[in-house]
Design an enzyme around this catalytic site. Structure first.
Site, PDB file in Angstrom:
ATOM      1  CD1 TRP A  30      -2.016   2.258   1.363  1.00 31.61           C
ATOM      2  CD2 TRP A  30      -3.412   0.569   0.951  1.00 31.61           C
ATOM      3  NE1 TRP A  30      -3.264   2.795   1.250  1.00 31.61           N
ATOM      4  CE2 TRP A  30      -4.158   1.778   1.004  1.00 31.61           C
ATOM      5  CE3 TRP A  30      -4.095  -0.630   0.695  1.00 31.61           C
ATOM      6  CZ2 TRP A  30      -5.531   1.815   0.819  1.00 31.61           C
ATOM      7  CZ3 TRP A  30      -5.466  -0.589   0.525  1.00 31.61           C
ATOM      8  CH2 TRP A  30      -6.177   0.622   0.572  1.00 31.61           C
ATOM      9  CB  SER A  64       0.690  -0.250   7.241  1.00 32.58           C
ATOM     10  OG  SER A  64       1.457   0.497   6.326  1.00 32.58           O
ATOM     11  CG  PHE A  65      -3.917  -4.235  10.130  1.00 32.95           C
ATOM     12  CD1 PHE A  65      -4.085  -3.399  11.224  1.00 32.95           C
ATOM     13  CD2 PHE A  65      -4.372  -5.538  10.212  1.00 32.95           C
ATOM     14  CE1 PHE A  65      -4.698  -3.856  12.383  1.00 32.95           C
ATOM     15  CE2 PHE A  65      -4.984  -6.010  11.365  1.00 32.95           C
ATOM     16  CZ  PHE A  65      -5.154  -5.162  12.453  1.00 32.95           C
ATOM     17  CD  GLU A  66      -2.679  -6.702   5.872  1.00 27.64           C
ATOM     18  OE1 GLU A  66      -2.303  -5.701   5.242  1.00 27.64           O
ATOM     19  OE2 GLU A  66      -3.805  -6.799   6.396  1.00 27.64           O
ATOM     20  CB  VAL A  90      -1.534   9.015   3.526  1.00 26.80           C
ATOM     21  CG1 VAL A  90      -1.890  10.487   3.316  1.00 26.80           C
ATOM     22  CG2 VAL A  90      -0.120   8.732   3.027  1.00 26.80           C
ATOM     23  CB  THR A  94     -12.760   6.830   7.320  1.00 28.08           C
ATOM     24  OG1 THR A  94     -11.587   6.064   6.991  1.00 28.08           O
ATOM     25  CG2 THR A  94     -13.594   7.079   6.082  1.00 28.08           C
ATOM     26  CG  HIS A  96      -9.175   2.235   7.646  1.00 29.35           C
ATOM     27  ND1 HIS A  96     -10.253   1.389   7.645  1.00 29.35           N
ATOM     28  CD2 HIS A  96      -8.101   1.465   7.362  1.00 29.35           C
ATOM     29  CE1 HIS A  96      -9.846   0.167   7.365  1.00 29.35           C
ATOM     30  NE2 HIS A  96      -8.544   0.185   7.194  1.00 29.35           N
ATOM     31  NE  ARG A 135       8.059  13.549   8.044  1.00 26.82           N
ATOM     32  CZ  ARG A 135       7.591  14.765   7.738  1.00 26.82           C
ATOM     33  NH1 ARG A 135       7.162  15.023   6.509  1.00 26.82           N
ATOM     34  NH2 ARG A 135       7.542  15.716   8.637  1.00 26.82           N
TER      35      ARG A 135
HETATM   36  C1  DLZ Z   1      -7.324   0.016   4.054  1.00 28.69           C
HETATM   37  C2  DLZ Z   1      -6.106   0.870   4.116  1.00 28.69           C
HETATM   38  C3  DLZ Z   1      -6.195   2.270   4.068  1.00 28.69           C
HETATM   39  C4  DLZ Z   1      -7.507   3.000   4.019  1.00 28.69           C
HETATM   40  N1  DLZ Z   1      -5.116   3.055   4.084  1.00 28.69           N
HETATM   41  C5  DLZ Z   1      -3.897   2.451   4.145  1.00 28.69           C
HETATM   42  C6  DLZ Z   1      -2.720   3.248   4.168  1.00 28.69           C
HETATM   43  O1  DLZ Z   1      -2.734   4.490   4.096  1.00 28.69           O
HETATM   44  N2  DLZ Z   1      -1.526   2.604   4.243  1.00 28.69           N
HETATM   45  C7  DLZ Z   1      -1.421   1.240   4.319  1.00 28.69           C
HETATM   46  O2  DLZ Z   1      -0.299   0.710   4.408  1.00 28.69           O
HETATM   47  N3  DLZ Z   1      -2.519   0.472   4.287  1.00 28.69           N
HETATM   48  C8  DLZ Z   1      -3.747   1.026   4.189  1.00 28.69           C
HETATM   49  N4  DLZ Z   1      -4.869   0.263   4.162  1.00 28.69           N
HETATM   50  C9  DLZ Z   1      -4.709  -1.226   4.112  1.00 28.69           C
HETATM   51  C10 DLZ Z   1      -4.538  -1.866   5.494  1.00 28.69           C
HETATM   52  O3  DLZ Z   1      -3.215  -1.665   5.998  1.00 28.69           O
HETATM   53  C11 DLZ Z   1      -4.770  -3.400   5.404  1.00 28.69           C
HETATM   54  O4  DLZ Z   1      -3.989  -3.925   4.354  1.00 28.69           O
HETATM   55  C12 DLZ Z   1      -6.235  -3.735   5.150  1.00 28.69           C
HETATM   56  O5  DLZ Z   1      -7.045  -3.148   6.143  1.00 28.69           O
HETATM   57  C13 DLZ Z   1      -6.451  -5.283   5.159  1.00 28.69           C
HETATM   58  O6  DLZ Z   1      -6.093  -5.828   6.444  1.00 28.69           O
END
Ligand code: DLZ
Length: 162
Positions: A30, A64-66, A90, A94, A96, A135
Site C-alpha cells: 500500500w 501496513s496492518f499486515e 496517510v 475516515t 481508518h 520523508r
Molecule cells: C485500508 C487501508 C487504508 C484506508 N489506508 C492504508 C494506508 O494508508 N496505508 C497502508 O499501508 N494500508 C492502508 N490500508 C490497508 C490496510 O493496511 C490493510 O492492508 C487492510 O485493512 C487489510 O487488512
C-alpha cells in the site's frame, strides 16, 4: 518526532560494523510509491555499512496492518538478526488511519517485548502524501536510511549482551 532537530542517519560515523549482520525487511505494498523508496533507502544504507546482499531477506505484505504478522514470521524464521517493518499510512477522511496506526504500533511493540530479535518501526504516519514524499527521499531525507541505521545499532546492542 522532529525531523529537523534529530536525524539518525546523521550518526553514520558511529554505526557499528554490520558486515556479519543479517536483516529481514517486510514492506507494505500500500502506498508503494513511498514504501519502495523507503526500502531503497534502507537497502542503500545497509550496503554502505557492509551488509551482504545475501544476508538481507525482503518480503512484501499487502498493507501496513499486515506488517505485524509479516514481522512476526520473519523475526522467528531464525535467519535474521533484526527486522525492519516498512509502511506508509496517510490520513484519510475516515478513522481508518488511527486504527491501522494503533494496530501496527501495538503489534510491533509487543514483538519487541516478546520476540527473539529487534523489530524496527519503519511506519510513516503522515497527514498528506506530500509529507510522506518529503520523508522518502525528498526534502527531509530518506527515513529508510534511518531505519537501517537503527536496525544495525539494535543488533549491535543485542550482540554486546549475549
Ligand atoms: C485500508 C487501508 C487504508 C484506508 N489506508 C492504508 C494506508 O494508508 N496505508 C497502508 O499501508 N494500508 C492502508 N490500508 C490497508 C490496510 O493496511 C490493510 O492492508 C487492510 O485493512 C487489510 O487488512
Amino acid at each position: 518526532m522532529s525531523s529537523k532537530s534529530f536525524n539518525l542517519a546523521d550518526l553514520s560515523a558511529n554505526v557499528p560494523d554490520a558486515s556479519k549482520m543479517r536483516f529481514g525487511i517486510v514492506v507494505a505494498e500500500w502506498n508503494h510509491a513511498i514504501t519502495g523508496k523507503l526500502l531503497q533507502g534502507a537497502l542503500d544504507t545497509l550496503a554502505a555499512q557492509g551488509v551482504k546482499e545475501s544476508n538481507i531477506i525482503v518480503k512484501n505484505v499487502p498493507g501496513s496492518f499486515e506488517l505485524v504478522y509479516g514481522s512476526t514470521v520473519l523475526s522467528r524464521c531464525g535467519l535474521v538478526d533484526a527486522v525492519i517493518a516498512i509502511g506508509c499510512v496517510v490520513r484519510g477522511d475516515t478513522p481508518h488511519f488511527d486504527y491501522i496506526c494503533e494496530g501496527v504500533t501495538r503489534g510491533i511493540s509487543q514483538l519487541n517485548l516478546n520476540g527473539p530479535v529487534p523489530v524496527i518501526f519503519g511506519l510513516l504516519t503522515t497527514n498528506t502524501m506530500e509529507q510522506a514524499e518529503e520523508r522518502a527521499g525528498g526534502r527531509l531525507g530518506n527515513k529508510g536510511s534511518e531505519f537501517a541505521v537503527t536496525a544495525i545499532k539494535m543488533v549491535d546492542f543485542a550482540w554486546q549482551l549475549r
